[in-house]
Design a protein around this motif. Structure first.
Motif, mmCIF file in Angstrom:
data_model
loop_
_atom_site.group_PDB
_atom_site.id
_atom_site.type_symbol
_atom_site.label_atom_id
_atom_site.label_comp_id
_atom_site.label_asym_id
_atom_site.label_seq_id
_atom_site.Cartn_x
_atom_site.Cartn_y
_atom_site.Cartn_z
ATOM 1 N N GLU A 53 8.648 -4.698 -7.089
ATOM 2 C CA GLU A 53 7.981 -5.596 -6.141
ATOM 3 C C GLU A 53 8.481 -7.026 -6.364
ATOM 4 O OE1 GLU A 53 5.830 -5.799 -3.450
ATOM 5 O OE2 GLU A 53 6.146 -7.940 -3.792
ATOM 6 N N LYS A 54 8.918 -7.659 -5.272
ATOM 7 C CA LYS A 54 9.517 -8.996 -5.464
ATOM 8 C C LYS A 54 8.466 -10.060 -5.783
ATOM 9 C CE LYS A 54 9.580 -10.646 -0.733
ATOM 10 N NZ LYS A 54 10.306 -10.923 0.463
ATOM 11 N N VAL A 70 14.687 -6.736 -5.140
ATOM 12 C CA VAL A 70 15.890 -5.941 -4.911
ATOM 13 C C VAL A 70 16.842 -6.769 -4.063
ATOM 14 C CG1 VAL A 70 16.819 -3.896 -3.763
ATOM 15 C CG2 VAL A 70 14.754 -3.721 -5.167
ATOM 16 N N ILE A 98 -8.613 -1.995 9.680
ATOM 17 C CA ILE A 98 -9.146 -0.982 10.591
ATOM 18 C C ILE A 98 -8.489 0.369 10.309
ATOM 19 C CG2 ILE A 98 -9.454 -0.290 13.001
ATOM 20 C CD1 ILE A 98 -9.270 -3.316 13.682
ATOM 21 N N GLY A 135 -0.329 0.028 9.927
ATOM 22 C CA GLY A 135 0.076 0.684 8.691
ATOM 23 C C GLY A 135 -0.967 0.748 7.600
ATOM 24 N N PHE A 136 -2.036 -0.046 7.705
ATOM 25 C CA PHE A 136 -3.025 0.012 6.623
ATOM 26 C C PHE A 136 -3.734 1.364 6.631
ATOM 27 C CE2 PHE A 136 -7.411 -0.618 5.027
ATOM 28 C CZ PHE A 136 -7.084 -0.779 3.696
ATOM 29 N N LYS A 137 -4.188 1.770 7.804
ATOM 30 C CA LYS A 137 -4.903 3.041 7.884
ATOM 31 C C LYS A 137 -4.002 4.195 7.448
ATOM 32 C CE LYS A 137 -3.584 4.181 12.571
ATOM 33 N NZ LYS A 137 -2.976 2.902 12.936
ATOM 34 N N TYR A 157 1.298 -2.716 13.855
ATOM 35 C CA TYR A 157 -0.026 -3.210 13.465
ATOM 36 C C TYR A 157 -0.818 -2.226 12.643
ATOM 37 C CZ TYR A 157 0.296 -5.532 18.089
ATOM 38 O OH TYR A 157 0.654 -6.200 19.199
ATOM 39 N N ASN A 203 1.514 -7.204 3.380
ATOM 40 C CA ASN A 203 0.579 -6.891 4.456
ATOM 41 C C ASN A 203 -0.637 -6.103 3.992
ATOM 42 O OD1 ASN A 203 2.180 -8.211 6.207
ATOM 43 N ND2 ASN A 203 3.084 -6.385 7.134
ATOM 44 N N VAL A 204 -0.501 -5.365 2.891
ATOM 45 C CA VAL A 204 -1.669 -4.593 2.447
ATOM 46 C C VAL A 204 -2.821 -5.531 2.104
ATOM 47 C CG1 VAL A 204 -1.070 -4.407 -0.012
ATOM 48 C CG2 VAL A 204 -2.423 -2.616 1.074
ATOM 49 N N GLY A 215 0.818 -1.211 0.000
ATOM 50 C CA GLY A 215 0.000 0.000 0.000
ATOM 51 C C GLY A 215 0.851 1.260 0.000
ATOM 52 N N HIS A 216 1.893 1.266 0.833
ATOM 53 C CA HIS A 216 2.674 2.493 0.990
ATOM 54 C C HIS A 216 3.495 2.808 -0.256
ATOM 55 C CE1 HIS A 216 2.304 2.709 5.599
ATOM 56 N NE2 HIS A 216 1.348 1.965 5.105
ATOM 57 N N THR A 274 -6.465 -6.456 8.703
ATOM 58 C CA THR A 274 -7.874 -6.508 9.080
ATOM 59 C C THR A 274 -8.572 -5.164 8.857
ATOM 60 O OG1 THR A 274 -7.067 -6.245 11.317
ATOM 61 C CG2 THR A 274 -7.741 -8.440 10.675
HETATM 62 C C1 LIG Z 1 -2.766 -9.815 10.284
HETATM 63 C C2 LIG Z 1 -2.545 -8.334 10.140
HETATM 64 C C3 LIG Z 1 -3.546 -7.439 10.520
HETATM 65 C C4 LIG Z 1 -3.360 -6.069 10.385
HETATM 66 N N1 LIG Z 1 -4.404 -5.242 10.704
HETATM 67 C C5 LIG Z 1 -4.293 -3.913 10.495
HETATM 68 C C6 LIG Z 1 -5.408 -3.058 10.724
HETATM 69 O O1 LIG Z 1 -6.509 -3.513 11.088
HETATM 70 N N2 LIG Z 1 -5.256 -1.722 10.516
HETATM 71 C C7 LIG Z 1 -4.059 -1.193 10.097
HETATM 72 O O2 LIG Z 1 -3.989 0.020 9.946
HETATM 73 N N3 LIG Z 1 -2.983 -1.981 9.859
HETATM 74 C C8 LIG Z 1 -3.071 -3.322 10.042
HETATM 75 N N4 LIG Z 1 -1.989 -4.145 9.788
HETATM 76 C C9 LIG Z 1 -0.702 -3.536 9.400
HETATM 77 C C10 LIG Z 1 -0.640 -3.186 7.929
HETATM 78 O O3 LIG Z 1 -1.118 -4.227 7.130
HETATM 79 C C11 LIG Z 1 0.821 -2.859 7.536
HETATM 80 O O4 LIG Z 1 1.396 -1.980 8.482
HETATM 81 C C12 LIG Z 1 0.937 -2.201 6.167
HETATM 82 O O5 LIG Z 1 0.213 -2.921 5.196
HETATM 83 C C13 LIG Z 1 2.414 -2.099 5.767
HETATM 84 O O6 LIG Z 1 2.640 -1.322 4.617
HETATM 85 P P1 LIG Z 1 2.546 -1.910 3.114
HETATM 86 O O7 LIG Z 1 1.130 -2.056 2.733
HETATM 87 O O8 LIG Z 1 3.337 -1.028 2.243
HETATM 88 O O9 LIG Z 1 3.258 -3.337 3.309
HETATM 89 P P2 LIG Z 1 3.314 -4.610 2.358
HETATM 90 O O10 LIG Z 1 2.024 -4.820 1.645
HETATM 91 O O11 LIG Z 1 3.839 -5.732 3.166
HETATM 92 O O12 LIG Z 1 4.367 -4.142 1.268
HETATM 93 C C14 LIG Z 1 5.758 -4.394 1.295
HETATM 94 C C15 LIG Z 1 6.127 -5.014 -0.028
HETATM 95 O O13 LIG Z 1 7.533 -5.035 -0.187
HETATM 96 C C16 LIG Z 1 7.857 -6.177 -0.935
HETATM 97 N N5 LIG Z 1 9.280 -6.476 -0.764
HETATM 98 C C17 LIG Z 1 9.910 -6.911 0.349
HETATM 99 N N6 LIG Z 1 11.224 -7.091 0.119
HETATM 100 C C18 LIG Z 1 11.444 -6.750 -1.176
HETATM 101 C C19 LIG Z 1 12.600 -6.713 -2.009
HETATM 102 N N7 LIG Z 1 13.806 -7.083 -1.552
HETATM 103 N N8 LIG Z 1 12.468 -6.309 -3.296
HETATM 104 C C20 LIG Z 1 11.241 -5.945 -3.786
HETATM 105 N N9 LIG Z 1 10.124 -5.945 -3.040
HETATM 106 C C21 LIG Z 1 10.216 -6.343 -1.750
HETATM 107 C C22 LIG Z 1 6.942 -7.239 -0.369
HETATM 108 O O14 LIG Z 1 6.798 -8.326 -1.255
HETATM 109 C C23 LIG Z 1 5.650 -6.466 -0.150
HETATM 110 O O15 LIG Z 1 4.744 -6.578 -1.222
HETATM 111 C C24 LIG Z 1 -2.138 -5.547 9.902
HETATM 112 C C25 LIG Z 1 -1.128 -6.431 9.522
HETATM 113 C C26 LIG Z 1 -1.324 -7.816 9.612
HETATM 114 C C27 LIG Z 1 -0.234 -8.754 9.172
#
Ligand SMILES: Cc1cc2nc3c(=O)[nH]c(=O)nc-3n(C[C@H](O)[C@H](O)[C@H](O)COP(=O)(O)OP(=O)(O)OC[C@H]3O[C@@H](n4cnc5c(N)ncnc54)[C@H](O)[C@@H]3O)c2cc1C
Ligand SMILES: [Zn+2]
Lengths: 418, 89
Positions: free
Chosen positions: A64-65, A208, A79, A368-370, A366, A72-73, A42-43, A77
């Protein structure tokens, strides 16, 4: 780009939905970009979108790997809330709430944002006092907060356990009516589709594996599909932050831990709020499909496993049943886990680093989605302007050195407890 | 479910233990000049390795001793356990 609307739906129905445009392309990586974002969660996706939209920087690649939305996106859950006490957290999150309210229109993608409200339950007088304090802080920052007594909570969630002889009786709760949930996949896909349309290359199945740094400056990344040059690189890899930091010779105030969640079989509508248990770690909401969506504690030890262990699940669900006894009658449909970047004070880092051109976005724990829209917006600003925005100034990396921690829960550095 | 071999009690389920984090982190020596960087590394900064990781566990519902465990953080395989006063080799 085809606009999604009721008209395009009807038009495409006439050709059996066989002529929709691809939502995003599958480009071969170029040799060089102005900005490379590592991580298509997501970020990362939101950062690329705001780089293009707010700063006109479109020569951007997301690397993206796996596949976008597979981290995690797509595992959380969902919220969404801004019920924080500390100013830095409150103002950042509330800025995000505004972006959430407009997101479906901005992205021309229905992210099903559902501001149904969240209730944090209190189980003692002391907890009611701290909730009153947090609620007051929230209101001073312009965030809606309502302190509910036992009877008011009972009216909203009568299915909770209000009997007399319970270990953790419900004294009341703190409600943020404007909090809620959204469809997580749609958030990733919506940002991806718009970023792609503005010229961003979304490069999937590309890991990466190293960095090209010389004389304190970043020059590019090494990937499983060849070297890519860029003078600016943003790290958005959530639970994989420590792995990439090691390749940069950086040791960060982050540990990687596993969080599980689960859903029950779908049942008829019973719960129209997000509710958290105040005497432990358990939270619940009901999805549009009718599943009860539940989660709670970390597994409790460093983990990159992306799947959880049963003792934690049993512990978390015991709390759930204590709070809402009817849950014991439900069958479990699915459980899963995600690996998370737990920071030492529970707050994130969005900052520059000691390496010129390298920017850091991590520590989401926990929550990071919001933060997805606000994180993308401020990170894009930090990268484009090479300086932090006032909204993310508190999320500096050196706060651990200067002592300006943002320890919302006052738990200290045991990340597996927080 | 992890099964951890306590060097004092034998093989026990994870439910009897509580976690204590990275076992290789050393408190800066007392009586010496300690830089802010050293304190940062001790209090906050962690490698959080993917793979073999030495960590502390306490056999809380058993002998109550702290022990050192070498575990793979990706597969959860446990390779070795040591008493708290035994050096990691
Ligand atoms: C079970 C669970 C419940 C949660 N509930 C909530 C909630 O209710 N509300 C809330 O706000 N947050 C919640 N979170 C937290 C939230 O999901 C994360 O903080 C947030 O999604 C993290 O940011 P992101 O979406 O960018 O991460 P991600 O989607 O994990 O993105 C990181 C990406 O980097 C990629 N990557 C990693 N290493 C490499 C590399 N070397 N080269 C290329 N790509 C790479 C990964 O494949 C991944 O796709 C929850 C998390 C979990 C696991
Ligand atoms: Zn023992």
């Amino acid at each position: 780009m085809q606009k999604y609307s009721v008209f395009s739906l009807v038009k495409n129905a006439l050709s059996n939905h066989e002529n929709w445009d691809l939502a995003w392309k599958d480009p071969t990586p170029k040799k060089e970009y102005d900005v490379v974002i590592i991580g298509g969660g997501g970020h990362g996706l939101a950062t690329a979108y705001y780089l293009a939209k707010e700063h006109n920087i479109t020569n951007v690649a997301i690397i993206e790997k796996g596949w976008i939305g597979g981290g995690n996106v797509g595992r959380n859950t969902t919220i969404i809330r801004s019920n924080y006490m500390h100013d830095d957290n409150a103002l950042f999150s509330e800025f995000g709430m505004d972006l959430w309210r407009r997101m479906s229109q901005d992205l021309n993608y229905n992210v099903m944002f559902s501001p149904r409200g969240i209730i944090n339950l209190a189980h003692s007088d002391a907890q009611m006092n701290t909730y009153a304090r947090r609620g007051n802080s929230m209101r001073l920052n312009g965030i809606d907060a309502v302190l509910l007594n036992r009877e008011e909570v009972r009216e909203i969630i009568p299915m909770a356990d209000f009997s007399e002889n319970v270990r953790f009786p419900i004294f009341g709760g703190l409600m943020q009516p404007s909090a809620g949930t959204a469809r997580h996949d749609a958030v990733a896909w919506g940002y991806a589709r718009q970023a792609d349309d503005m010229g961003v290359d979304i490069i999937q199945n590309c890991e990466v594996i190293g960095f090209d740094v010389s004389a304190g400056k970043i020059n590019g990344v090494r990937t499983s599909r060849g070297d890519i040059k860029a003078k600016k690189i943003g790290l958005c890899v959530a639970g994989s932050t420590n792995i990439l930091a090691e390749k940069l010779n950086m040791t960060l105030p982050i540990e990687t831990h596993l969080l599980q969640a689960c859903v029950s079989e779908p049942v008829k509508p019973v719960l129209d709020k997000v509710v958290t248990f105040g005497a432990g770690h358990f939270y619940i909401s009901q999805s549009d499909k009718g599943e009860m969506v539940m989660g709670g504690d970390l597994d409790g030890y460093n983990s990159y496993a992306q799947r959880g262990n049963l003792p934690t699940l049993q512990h978390v669900l015991t709390e759930g049943i204590a709070m809402m006894p009817f849950l014991s009658k439900l069958k479990m449909l699915r459980t899963w886990g995600g690996i998370m970047d737990m920071s030492m004070d529970g707050s994130p880092i969005i900052d520059k680093t000691h390496i010129e051109g390298l920017y850091l976005n991590c520590g989401w724990c926990y929550g990071g989605f919001k933060a997805t829209p606000a994180s993308g917006w401020t990170f894009a600003h930090t990268i484009a302007q090479d300086r932090v925005h006032e909204l993310n100034a508190g999320y500096s990396l050196n706060r651990f050195n200067t002592g300006h921690l943002l320890d919302e829960k006052g738990l200290g550095t045991k990340t597996w407890i927080s | 479910m992890l099964h951890i071999k306590c060097p004092h009690c034998g093989l026990r389920s994870q439910n009897e233990f509580s976690y204590g984090g990275d076992a290789t982190v050393k408190r800066p020596e007392l009586g010496k000049e300690i830089s802010d960087k050293d304190w940062d590394n001790f209090v906050y900064n962690r490698k959080s390795l993917r793979g073999k990781h030495w960590e502390l566990w306490q056999h809380l519902s058993g002998c109550r001793q702290w022990i050192k465990v070498q575990r793979d953080t990706a597969t959860h395989e446990i390779f070795k356990t040591l008493k708290a006063n035994e050096e990691i080799s």
